[in-house]
Design a protein around this motif. Structure first.
Motif, PDB file in Angstrom:
ATOM      1  N   PRO A  16      -8.819  -7.562   0.129  1.00  0.00           N
ATOM      2  CA  PRO A  16      -8.318  -6.274   0.208  1.00  0.00           C
ATOM      3  C   PRO A  16      -8.058  -5.738  -1.104  1.00  0.00           C
ATOM      4  CG  PRO A  16      -7.332  -7.706   1.761  1.00  0.00           C
ATOM      5  CD  PRO A  16      -8.138  -8.538   0.827  1.00  0.00           C
ATOM      6  N   ALA A  28      -3.609   1.417  10.248  1.00  0.00           N
ATOM      7  CA  ALA A  28      -4.782   1.629   9.431  1.00  0.00           C
ATOM      8  C   ALA A  28      -4.877   0.486   8.167  1.00  0.00           C
ATOM      9  CB  ALA A  28      -4.783   3.109   8.543  1.00  0.00           C
ATOM     10  N   HIS A  31     -10.271  -6.190   8.657  1.00  0.00           N
ATOM     11  CA  HIS A  31     -11.538  -6.016   8.418  1.00  0.00           C
ATOM     12  C   HIS A  31     -12.054  -6.933   7.108  1.00  0.00           C
ATOM     13  CE1 HIS A  31     -15.483  -4.138   7.756  1.00  0.00           C
ATOM     14  NE2 HIS A  31     -15.093  -4.080   6.474  1.00  0.00           N
ATOM     15  N   CYS A  32     -11.200  -6.757   5.907  1.00  0.00           N
ATOM     16  CA  CYS A  32     -11.688  -7.425   4.951  1.00  0.00           C
ATOM     17  C   CYS A  32     -11.769  -8.919   5.007  1.00  0.00           C
ATOM     18  CB  CYS A  32     -10.569  -7.265   3.653  1.00  0.00           C
ATOM     19  SG  CYS A  32     -10.578  -5.589   3.094  1.00  0.00           S
ATOM     20  N   THR A  58     -13.532   2.951  -0.221  1.00  0.00           N
ATOM     21  CA  THR A  58     -12.450   2.528   0.392  1.00  0.00           C
ATOM     22  C   THR A  58     -11.524   3.554   0.828  1.00  0.00           C
ATOM     23  OG1 THR A  58     -12.893   0.441  -1.007  1.00  0.00           O
ATOM     24  CG2 THR A  58     -10.993   0.476   0.613  1.00  0.00           C
ATOM     25  N   ASP A  96      -5.663  -2.855  10.000  1.00  0.00           N
ATOM     26  CA  ASP A  96      -7.007  -2.940  10.214  1.00  0.00           C
ATOM     27  C   ASP A  96      -7.848  -3.162   9.137  1.00  0.00           C
ATOM     28  OD1 ASP A  96      -6.418  -2.122  13.028  1.00  0.00           O
ATOM     29  OD2 ASP A  96      -6.993  -0.081  12.950  1.00  0.00           O
ATOM     30  N   TYR A  97      -7.620  -2.436   8.028  1.00  0.00           N
ATOM     31  CA  TYR A  97      -8.162  -2.552   6.764  1.00  0.00           C
ATOM     32  C   TYR A  97      -8.192  -3.893   6.380  1.00  0.00           C
ATOM     33  CZ  TYR A  97      -9.302  -2.427   1.861  1.00  0.00           C
ATOM     34  OH  TYR A  97      -9.795  -2.763   0.508  1.00  0.00           O
ATOM     35  N   TYR A 102       0.820  -1.222  -0.025  1.00  0.00           N
ATOM     36  CA  TYR A 102      -0.073   0.095   0.066  1.00  0.00           C
ATOM     37  C   TYR A 102       0.757   1.091  -0.195  1.00  0.00           C
ATOM     38  CZ  TYR A 102      -3.791  -3.355   0.992  1.00  0.00           C
ATOM     39  OH  TYR A 102      -4.767  -4.121   0.880  1.00  0.00           O
ATOM     40  N   ILE A 111      -8.744   5.088   3.297  1.00  0.00           N
ATOM     41  CA  ILE A 111      -8.141   4.463   4.186  1.00  0.00           C
ATOM     42  C   ILE A 111      -7.131   5.917   4.866  1.00  0.00           C
ATOM     43  CG2 ILE A 111      -6.161   3.085   5.393  1.00  0.00           C
ATOM     44  CD1 ILE A 111      -6.959   0.988   3.252  1.00  0.00           C
TER      45      ILE A 111
END
Length: 114
Positions: free
Chosen positions: A67, A52, A59-60, A33, A55-56, A9, A35
Motif C-alpha cells: 500500500p 476507506a 485490497h492491497c 490510487t 478497504d484499501y 494516511y 481513496i
C-alpha cells in the motif's frame, strides 16, 4: 485546511453545499490510487475515511502489492549544482550530513512561517 489522520494516511475534509454532505480524499497518493469518502456528519466522515483506508489496505494485501501511504517522509528535490555545492560545504562546516542540514533548514523555515 483541516485533515483526518489514520494509520499514516492523511485525508482532506471538504463540504459540498450542493449535496449537503462532507467529503474528502486521501492526500498525496498517485492519480491511479484515489481513496475518497463522505458522510453527512463529522462522525460519519471519520468512520467512512477509516473504512476507506482499511478497504484499501485489505485490497492491497489481497492482490499482493504494498500500500502507498501519504507523505512517507522521504522527499526528493532538484536544485542547481551551485546550491548543492554550497549546501555540502555548509553541512561539512557544521559537522552534519547534507540531509541533516536540509532538514534543519526546512524545519527552521517552517517555524518562522507558523
Amino acid at each position: 485546511m483541516k485533515t483526518l489522520t489514520y494509520k499514516g494516511y492523511v485525508g482532506s475534509i471538504e463540504i459540498s453545499d450542493e449535496d449537503n454532505c462532507l467529503f474528502g480524499k486521501v492526500l498525496d497518493l498517485p492519480k491511479d490510487t484515489a481513496i475518497s469518502y463522505e458522510g453527512e456528519t463529522v462522525a460519519d466522515l471519520k468512520e467512512d475515511f477509516k473504512g476507506a483506508v482499511d478497504d484499501y489496505i485489505a485490497h492491497c494485501k489481497e492482490v499482493g502489492i504494498t500500500p502507498r501511504k501519504s507523505y512517507s517522509g522521504s522527499l526528493n528535490i532538484r536544485i542547481s549544482p551551485e546550491i548543492h555545492s554550497k549546501i555540502a560545504i555548509l553541512a561539512q562546516q557544521a559537522g552534519i550530513s547534507i540531509n541533516a542540514f536540509i532538514k534543519k533548514a526546512v524545519e527552521n523555515q517552517i517555524a518562522t512561517m507558523l
